[in-house]
Design a protein around this motif. Structure first.
Motif, PDB file in Angstrom:
ATOM      1  N   LYS B 116      45.637  40.737  55.561  1.00 21.40           N
ATOM      2  CA  LYS B 116      45.784  39.739  54.495  1.00 21.40           C
ATOM      3  C   LYS B 116      44.561  38.828  54.446  1.00 21.40           C
ATOM      4  N   THR B 117      43.952  38.574  55.618  1.00 16.87           N
ATOM      5  CA  THR B 117      42.793  37.683  55.628  1.00 16.87           C
ATOM      6  C   THR B 117      41.578  38.379  55.017  1.00 16.87           C
ATOM      7  N   GLN B 118      41.408  39.670  55.346  1.00  6.91           N
ATOM      8  CA  GLN B 118      40.290  40.416  54.772  1.00  6.91           C
ATOM      9  C   GLN B 118      40.471  40.528  53.255  1.00  6.91           C
ATOM     10  N   ALA B 119      41.710  40.764  52.846  1.00  4.44           N
ATOM     11  CA  ALA B 119      41.993  40.892  51.412  1.00  4.44           C
ATOM     12  C   ALA B 119      41.640  39.604  50.681  1.00  4.44           C
ATOM     13  N   ARG B 120      42.007  38.474  51.286  1.00  2.00           N
ATOM     14  CA  ARG B 120      41.685  37.189  50.663  1.00  2.00           C
ATOM     15  C   ARG B 120      40.179  37.032  50.485  1.00  2.00           C
ATOM     16  N   LYS B 121      39.437  37.472  51.509  1.00  2.00           N
ATOM     17  CA  LYS B 121      37.964  37.401  51.441  1.00  2.00           C
ATOM     18  C   LYS B 121      37.443  38.248  50.294  1.00  2.00           C
ATOM     19  N   ILE B 122      37.917  39.506  50.246  1.00  3.64           N
ATOM     20  CA  ILE B 122      37.430  40.426  49.202  1.00  3.64           C
ATOM     21  C   ILE B 122      37.778  39.882  47.819  1.00  3.64           C
ATOM     22  N   MET B 123      38.987  39.374  47.672  1.00  2.00           N
ATOM     23  CA  MET B 123      39.414  38.843  46.377  1.00  2.00           C
ATOM     24  C   MET B 123      38.584  37.622  45.995  1.00  2.00           C
ATOM     25  N   PHE B 124      38.340  36.778  46.984  1.00  2.68           N
ATOM     26  CA  PHE B 124      37.512  35.577  46.775  1.00  2.68           C
ATOM     27  C   PHE B 124      36.149  35.987  46.232  1.00  2.68           C
ATOM     28  N   GLU B 125      35.557  37.036  46.866  1.00  2.00           N
ATOM     29  CA  GLU B 125      34.236  37.513  46.445  1.00  2.00           C
ATOM     30  C   GLU B 125      34.283  38.194  45.079  1.00  2.00           C
ATOM     31  N   ALA B 126      35.419  38.835  44.756  1.00  2.00           N
ATOM     32  CA  ALA B 126      35.546  39.528  43.467  1.00  2.00           C
ATOM     33  C   ALA B 126      35.931  38.560  42.338  1.00  2.00           C
ATOM     34  N   GLY B 127      36.028  37.281  42.675  1.00  2.00           N
ATOM     35  CA  GLY B 127      36.323  36.291  41.644  1.00  2.00           C
ATOM     36  C   GLY B 127      37.796  36.190  41.282  1.00  2.00           C
ATOM     37  N   VAL B 128      38.678  36.791  42.132  1.00  2.00           N
ATOM     38  CA  VAL B 128      40.120  36.690  41.887  1.00  2.00           C
ATOM     39  C   VAL B 128      40.600  35.370  42.490  1.00  2.00           C
ATOM     40  N   PRO B 129      41.340  34.532  41.739  1.00  2.00           N
ATOM     41  CA  PRO B 129      41.774  33.240  42.278  1.00  2.00           C
ATOM     42  C   PRO B 129      42.706  33.391  43.476  1.00  2.00           C
ATOM     43  N   ILE B 130      42.451  32.656  44.579  1.00  2.00           N
ATOM     44  CA  ILE B 130      43.303  32.730  45.768  1.00  2.00           C
ATOM     45  C   ILE B 130      43.866  31.347  46.125  1.00  2.00           C
ATOM     46  N   VAL B 131      44.961  31.340  46.897  1.00  2.00           N
ATOM     47  CA  VAL B 131      45.583  30.087  47.349  1.00  2.00           C
ATOM     48  C   VAL B 131      44.714  29.481  48.454  1.00  2.00           C
ATOM     49  N   PRO B 132      44.476  28.154  48.437  1.00  2.00           N
ATOM     50  CA  PRO B 132      43.676  27.551  49.498  1.00  2.00           C
ATOM     51  C   PRO B 132      44.291  27.814  50.873  1.00  2.00           C
ATOM     52  N   GLY B 133      43.437  28.165  51.851  1.00  2.00           N
ATOM     53  CA  GLY B 133      43.933  28.438  53.203  1.00  2.00           C
ATOM     54  C   GLY B 133      42.877  29.138  54.020  1.00  2.00           C
ATOM     55  N   THR B 134      43.296  29.747  55.140  1.00  2.00           N
ATOM     56  CA  THR B 134      42.337  30.373  56.053  1.00  2.00           C
ATOM     57  C   THR B 134      41.835  31.705  55.521  1.00  2.00           C
ATOM     58  N   ASN B 261      40.888  44.330  38.475  1.00  2.00           N
ATOM     59  CA  ASN B 261      39.665  43.984  39.211  1.00  2.00           C
ATOM     60  C   ASN B 261      39.912  44.005  40.708  1.00  2.00           C
ATOM     61  N   ALA B 262      41.060  43.470  41.102  1.00  2.00           N
ATOM     62  CA  ALA B 262      41.419  43.464  42.522  1.00  2.00           C
ATOM     63  C   ALA B 262      41.495  44.893  43.046  1.00  2.00           C
ATOM     64  N   ALA B 263      42.121  45.787  42.275  1.00  2.00           N
ATOM     65  CA  ALA B 263      42.255  47.185  42.693  1.00  2.00           C
ATOM     66  C   ALA B 263      40.887  47.869  42.756  1.00  2.00           C
ATOM     67  N   ARG B 264      40.062  47.610  41.750  1.00  2.00           N
ATOM     68  CA  ARG B 264      38.724  48.222  41.736  1.00  2.00           C
ATOM     69  C   ARG B 264      37.901  47.765  42.931  1.00  2.00           C
ATOM     70  N   ALA B 265      38.084  46.504  43.326  1.00  2.00           N
ATOM     71  CA  ALA B 265      37.301  45.946  44.441  1.00  2.00           C
ATOM     72  C   ALA B 265      37.549  46.703  45.740  1.00  2.00           C
ATOM     73  N   VAL B 266      38.687  47.398  45.862  1.00  2.00           N
ATOM     74  CA  VAL B 266      38.944  48.171  47.083  1.00  2.00           C
ATOM     75  C   VAL B 266      39.006  49.668  46.779  1.00  2.00           C
ATOM     76  N   ASP B 267      38.459  50.065  45.615  1.00  2.00           N
ATOM     77  CA  ASP B 267      38.350  51.471  45.260  1.00  2.00           C
ATOM     78  C   ASP B 267      39.725  52.148  45.314  1.00  2.00           C
ATOM     79  N   TYR B 268      40.696  51.511  44.669  1.00  2.00           N
ATOM     80  CA  TYR B 268      42.096  51.890  44.805  1.00  2.00           C
ATOM     81  C   TYR B 268      42.455  53.129  44.005  1.00  2.00           C
ATOM     82  N   THR B 269      43.295  53.999  44.576  1.00  2.00           N
ATOM     83  CA  THR B 269      43.911  55.083  43.804  1.00  2.00           C
ATOM     84  C   THR B 269      45.423  55.055  44.042  1.00  2.00           C
ATOM     85  N   ASN B 270      46.166  55.702  43.160  1.00  2.00           N
ATOM     86  CA  ASN B 270      47.638  55.794  43.197  1.00  2.00           C
ATOM     87  C   ASN B 270      48.289  54.463  42.774  1.00  2.00           C
ATOM     88  N   ALA B 271      49.616  54.372  42.973  1.00  2.00           N
ATOM     89  CA  ALA B 271      50.355  53.202  42.488  1.00  2.00           C
ATOM     90  C   ALA B 271      50.188  52.031  43.442  1.00  2.00           C
TER      91      ALA B 271
END
Lengths: 169, 501
Positions: B116-134, B261-271
């Protein structure tokens, strides 16, 4: 005079039975069993209304499953009422009560030691079942008399976990 | 082409996957631990195979064993369902290494979103709004407390590798920190084998709104509308609906694009599903991405007309998506209630036992995804969810009405369920208004709204009890009364049989 009584969910009725008519406070209720399913489930007709209920009997205690809920119904006939009255005259009121496991699970944490004071609603023990932690709380104010559970052990449903002495008012 | 799918799950979701496979002409293999040997899902699969483990849960989590079974039984694909190994990157990787198609995303995508922490980082970098925290996981209490003090209470503790509300705790003030941190770590370690925690500011009075998406292996990404999952208890979703009452088309498109955008940031496939917190001012924050099929996927299927599991299997085979973004329209309204074996009248204590009576709701717009049947045993070893009741109608008002009807028809005996609780929610004005948020069950819903017996019902049950007490004689042990339709336990004289069975 002692009469027959039936108690359900904080309500009490005097009863009498005549064949398929049950009188509750002198009001007649006509009963007909339409079907018996497996596992003690029945389709019944009461006063022309159809119900599906599960019914279990244990002495004077009847357990009915109705609308996804379970109700304990106590029946006190004249004979057992006399017995009960006699025993209550002897004045042996329960001062200790046991806290039982409401479901099987794993003991995760025990919050109290022997002789600790405990308040009503305070957590005694945490049991993990079905992947969730469940807090088992004290039913009244009291003192922990004995502990029958150990952290890391599994318990079965209705295993006694604690014995608590009720605090004097 | 996939010829045979190993379904690495149990209960209703195993049946859901098996049905989809059958529709596509694909065989299935269901696995089961000994405690599940008479479970309902096994009646649906082409083949079944027993798995072993130190505990039943451990068996369903045993990657090597499941891979070996897949190989020895000629399964060319594995569907993980939800829970168990569904978000385990090692499992996805093990499938790939062994030449088995994993019906889900690649290991690297699961890994990126699983922490969850890595995801928050990636989302932060991809410009996806995140909740303030660690942005980093925390393992020790002292530094956790320091961070919580800095963010300001109330805060939310979450398992860094978690999901599904396990290991999640709200801390209202600094005095509550230690107890909650310990408990969150314990639950996290137990559920995910990792006791790292991360801390977020608690956004109160927010709705939980998530976007369903699916991607093929040819870089096509489509989102399939939202789901409002704000009716939660102890962070477990109980009721989900689509569409949400608070999104207009513009906002829906905006959230959908952010989710893609979030899905693309992690090269996502499937549901997959991107979860957001949605506050009163229509701000939304990334919560997490669930890299699997969700429990609540049926509501999306009802309003889009798309079979998500069939589509999952199809894109896993390498096909392109069978639809484009412009094909997706939300039509009508769908609600799902999770039917759990727990007692709403006693603090939702889980209940176990045999199902002694079982009647499913039916009719137009009613869908039931159930994992149980009459005489099935519900055990302590798994999640308490036994079925999902889904309704579909042309609008929300009618959907609520249908749900009430269906809940009324759904009769499960021998086991306490949360059906009465769902009924009370369907009758609750805040739920009906659609304004409810994740606080609904903790501070809005009044538990005295749970249905109670009325006087007539008490009378009927009391009369019935008396009748049974007078007529029911356990074990008369006579054999000559075999033509007695109520068995030998009945005094014949007092019976009034109108109809023979």
């Amino acid at each position: 005079m002692i009469v027959n009584k039936v108690k359900i969910d904080n309500s009490e009725f005097n009863y009498d039975v005549n064949e398929n008519i049950v009188l509750l406070d002198n009001q007649p209720n006509e009963i007909e069993i339409l079907k018996r399913f497996s596992n003690d489930y029945y389709e019944v007709l009461i006063n022309g209304k159809k119900l599906i209920v599960g019914i279990k009997k244990d002495n004077n205690q009847i357990q009915i499953n109705y609308q996804n809920r379970t109700f304990d119904i106590e029946i006190i006939d004249s004979f057992s009422a006399i017995k009960k009255e006699m025993s209550s005259l002897s004045g042996n009121e329960l001062m200790t009560a046991s806290v039982k496991a409401p479901m099987p699970g794993l003991i995760i944490k025990i919050n109290k030691n022997i002789n600790d004071k405990i308040q009503k609603g305070e957590t005694l023990v945490i049991i993990e079942a079905m992947k969730m932690e469940n807090s088992i709380k004290s039913p009244f104010d009291g003192i922990v008399k004995s502990i029958y559970s150990t952290v890391g052990n599994t318990v079965a449903k209705n295993d006694i976990l604690f014995e608590i002495e009720r605090m004097n008012k | 082409m996939i010829k045979r799918i190993l379904v690495a799950n149990r209960g209703e979701i195993a049946i859901r996957v098996i049905r989809a496979a059958k529709e596509m002409g694909i065989e299935t293999l269901a696995i089961y631990h000994e405690v599940d040997k008479s479970s309902h899902h096994l009646n649906f699969a082409t083949l079944t195979k027993q798995i072993n483990g130190s505990t039943p849960k451990a068996a369903y989590l045993d990657i090597n064993q499941i891979i070996e079974i897949a190989k020895s039984t000629d399964c060319d694909a594995i569907h993980p369902g939800y829970g168990f190994l569904s978000e385990n990157a090692d499992f996805s990787e093990a499938c790939e290494k062994n030449g088995i198609i994993f019906i889900g995303p690649k290991a690297q995508s699961i890994r990126a979103m699983g922490s969850k922490t890595q995801a928050r980082k990636i989302m932060f970098e991809a410009g996806v709004p995140i909740v303030p925290g660690t942005l980093e996981p925390i393992n020790d209490q002292t530094s956790g407390k320091k961070i919580a003090d800095e963010i300001g209470y109330p805060v939310l503790l979450k398992a860094a590798s978690g999901g599904g509300g396990k290991g999640m705790r709200i801390v209202r003030n600094e005095n509550e920190f230690t107890e909650n941190f310990e408990s969150a770590q314990r639950e996290a370690l137990n559920s995910f084998k990792d006791d790292s925690i991360y801390i977020e500011k608690l956004i109160e009075n927010a709705k939980h709104i998530e976007i369903q998406l699916i991607a093929d292996k040819h870089n096509n990404y489509v989102f399939l509308g939202e789901r409002d999952c704000s009716v939660q208890r102890r962070h477990q979703k109980l009721i989900e609906e689509c569409p949400s009452t608070v999104l207009d088309e513009e906002l829906r498109q905006k959230m959908g694009m952010v989710a893609l955008n979030a899905a693309r940031a992690v090269d996502y496939t499937n549901a997959g599903t991107v979860e957001f917190l949605f506050d009163n001012n229509k701000n939304f924050y990334f919560l997490e991405m669930n890299t699997r099929l969700q429990v609540e996927h049926p509501v999306t299927e009802m309003v889009t007309g798309i079979d998500l599991v069939c589509e999952q299997i199809s894109v896993a085979m390498g096909n392109t998506l069978s639809f484009k973004q412009s094909d997706i329209q939300l039509k009508g309204h769908s609600i799902e209630c999770r039917i759990n074996a727990e007692d709403p009248y006693n603090d939702f204590m889980p209940d176990i036992g045999r199902i002694l009576y079982y009647q499913e709701p039916q009719g137009n717009g009613i869908r039931l995804d159930s994992g149980v049947n009459l005489n099935n045993e519900v055990t302590m070893y798994f999640d308490p969810m036994i079925a999902k009741l889904i309704v579909y109608a042309k609008d929300r008002k009618l959907a609520i009405k249908k749900m009430l009807m269906a809940l009324d028809e759904f009769k499960i005996g021998g086991l306490k369920t949360n059906i009465p609780f769902h009924k009370a929610i369907m009758n609750n004005s805040e739920f009906i208004s659609g304004k409810y948020n994740t606080n609904f069950l903790t501070s809005v819903f009044d538990y005295s709204e749970l249905p109670e017996l009325n006087f007539e019902e008490k009378q009927m049950l009391a009369a019935l009890s008396v009748y049974f007490k007078e007529n029911y004689k356990p074990h008369c042990n006579t054999t000559e009364n075999n033509n007695n339709k109520f068995g030998n336990n009945w005094k014949q004289s007092n019976l009034h049989i109108r109809r023979l069975i």
